[in-house]
Design an enzyme around this catalytic site. Structure first.
Site, short mmCIF file in Angstrom:
data_model
loop_
_atom_site.label_atom_id
_atom_site.label_comp_id
_atom_site.label_asym_id
_atom_site.label_seq_id
_atom_site.Cartn_x
_atom_site.Cartn_y
_atom_site.Cartn_z
N GLU A 1 4.27 5.42 -4.21
CA GLU A 1 5.10 6.77 -3.66
C GLU A 1 6.30 6.69 -3.90
O GLU A 1 7.19 6.31 -2.99
CB GLU A 1 4.24 6.77 -2.34
N HIS B 1 3.07 12.25 6.46
CA HIS B 1 2.98 13.02 5.27
C HIS B 1 3.24 14.61 5.50
O HIS B 1 2.43 15.48 5.26
CB HIS B 1 1.81 12.65 4.47
N HIS C 1 0.98 11.28 -4.37
CA HIS C 1 -0.12 10.36 -3.82
C HIS C 1 -1.20 9.65 -4.52
O HIS C 1 -2.31 9.53 -3.99
CB HIS C 1 -0.41 10.87 -2.34
#
Length: 346
Positions: free
Chosen positions: A310, A102, A176
Site C-alpha cells: 500500500e 481506510h 489495496h
C-alpha cells in the site's frame, strides 16, 4: 492493445485492458477496483495474480478486506478516529475498534467513479473521476480527484493519482490489491522473496496504530534491503511480527534519497513484480487477518493468501509530526504515481 467494457448491474462497468503481450488488467468503476491481473509464468501460462471475489456483488458488502480498491481520502489507520488541523478538531467514524480505517465504511472504495477509457500510441487505460464534498466522512474541503490506470506493452501497470482541494485536508491515496504471484492462488505467499529499499519502519501498538517510534530495520525480520522470504517474519517470535497476528502490517519508510522500490520474486512460477513509487513509504500487509472461506475467483480465501503493498503517505503523521505530512493544502496539487512492472525469472 485493446480496451473492452462490460456492463454489469445498474451503472457498474468492468473495463478490460489488454496489451499486445496478452497481459490483462480488469478494473471496476465501483471503487476503482482491480479485480484481475493476468500475466504469464515462466512456461507461458497466463494466470491471475491478484485476489478478487468470484461474485462481483460481494464487492458491495466488503467492509474489511478492500480487495483491489482505491483507498481514500486517507489510506491506513487514524488513531482514535480524530485529527486536528488549523485549530479545528475533526471527528471521524471509528470503524476499526476505536480507530478510523481506510476512511471509514463509505470511503473511496465505495464510490461509483466516473470512468473514461482512453488509448494513446504507447498505452491504454481508464481515467476515474470523483468530487469528494466538504464534510464527506468527516473530512474538510471539496476535493477533486483523478485516478488513472494505464497499461503498456512493457507489461507495466501505472497508477497516477492527482487531486486538488479548496481547503486544507488530510489526503493520501493507495490501491489495496492483494498480490499472489504463484498464479490462480495455487500457493500461499510465505515463500515470496521480497526486497524493499527501506531502512526504517513504524512501531505498532496492540491496536495496530503507530506509537510514533521510528525503528531501524537492520538485523531484524523487517530488513528487506538485501531481500528475504516473508516466511521469516510470519514465523518469527519478534514482538512486532506477533502484534499484527504473525506477519506484517507495518508502514515502511523508503530511503529518502531514492524513489521507493520493491521487488517480489515467486520462484515456482518464475514471476517477478517490480514496484516503483514517489510515495514516501508503504504499508506491507501479509493478509494476517484474512478470513477463511470467502469465495474468491480462484478458490476460497485463507490467511496469507495475498500480500498488499500500500504505497502511500503515513496517516500517523496527523498525530506524530516527525513523519512526512499527508496534509494537502489549497492551491497545491496532489501528484503521486506507482508503477507495477511484471516480468519473468527464467
Amino acid at each position: 492493445m485493446q480496451i473492452k467494457s462490460n456492463k454489469l448491474d445498474g451503472k457498474w462497468i468492468t473495463f478490460v485492458l489488454q496489451n499486445n503481450n496478452n497481459m490483462e488488467v480488469h478494473i471496476l468503476n465501483f471503487g476503482g477496483i482491480i479485480t484481475k491481473i493476468l500475466v504469464p509464468d515462466k512456461h507461458g501460462n497466463f494466470e491471475n495474480v491478484v485476489l478478487g471475489y468470484k461474485n462481483y456483488q460481494d464487492y458491495k458488502t466488503d467492509s474489511s478486506n478492500f480487495f483491489g480498491a482505491i483507498i481514500g481520502r486517507v489510506a491506513g489507520r487514524i488513531k482514535k478516529a480524530y485529527f486536528e488541523l488549523d485549530g479545528n478538531k475533526y471527528e471521524l467514524e471509528p470503524n476499526d475498534g476505536a480507530n478510523h480505517l481506510h476512511s471509514g465504511s463509505n470511503g473511496f472504495h465505495r464510490v461509483l467513479w466516473d470512468a473514461v477509457p482512453f488509448e494513446t500510441a504507447t498505452e491504454i487505460g481508464v481515467k476515474l473521476f470523483y468530487i469528494s464534498k466538504d464534510g464527506e466522512n468527516g473530512y474538510p474541503g471539496n476535493v477533486c480527484v483523478t485516478v488513472t490506470y494505464m497499461l503498456n506493452n512493457n507489461n507495466q501497470l501505472i497508477i497516477d493519482y492527482s487531486a486538488t482541494t479548496d481547503k486544507a485536508t488530510p489526503f493520501t491515496l493507495t490501491n489495496h490489491t492483494y498480490f499472489n504471484l504463484s498464479g490462480n492462488l495455487k500457493n500461499l505467499i510465505q515463500h515470496h522473496f521480497v526486497t524493499v529499499n527501506s531502512p526504517y519502519y513504524l512501531e505498532l501498538n496492540n491496536e495496530l496504530t503507530p506509537t510514533g517510534e521510528i525503528l531501524n530495520t537492520q538485523n531484524t525480520t523487517f530488513d528487506f534491503i538485501q531481500g528475504r522470504t516473508l516466511n521469516e517474519g510470519i514465523n518469527s517470535d519478534f514482538k512486532q511480527n506477533k502484534v499484527v497476528g504473525n506477519g506484517y502490517d507495518h508502514y515502511f519508510l523508503f530511503d529518502k534519497n531514492q524513489i521507493g522500490k520493491i521487488k517480489i520474486i515467486e520462484e515456482s512460477s518464475g514471476r517477478i513484480l517490480n514496484i516503483e513509487t514517489n510515495h514516501p513509504g508503504m504499508v506491507m500487509y501479509t493478509a494476517n487477518n484474512l478470513e477463511k472461506g470467502i469465495e474468491l475467483d480462484n478458490g476460497p480465501s485463507r490467511k496469507y493468501l495475498g500480500i498488499c503493498f500500500e504505497t502511500q503517505g503515513p496517516p500517523a503523521s496527523l498525530h506524530h509530526e516527525t513523519l512526512p505530512t499527508i496534509v494537502l493544502h489549497k492551491d497545491e496539487i496532489y501528484n503521486k504515481q506507482t508503477i507495477y512492472s511484471f516480468g519473468i525469472q527464467l
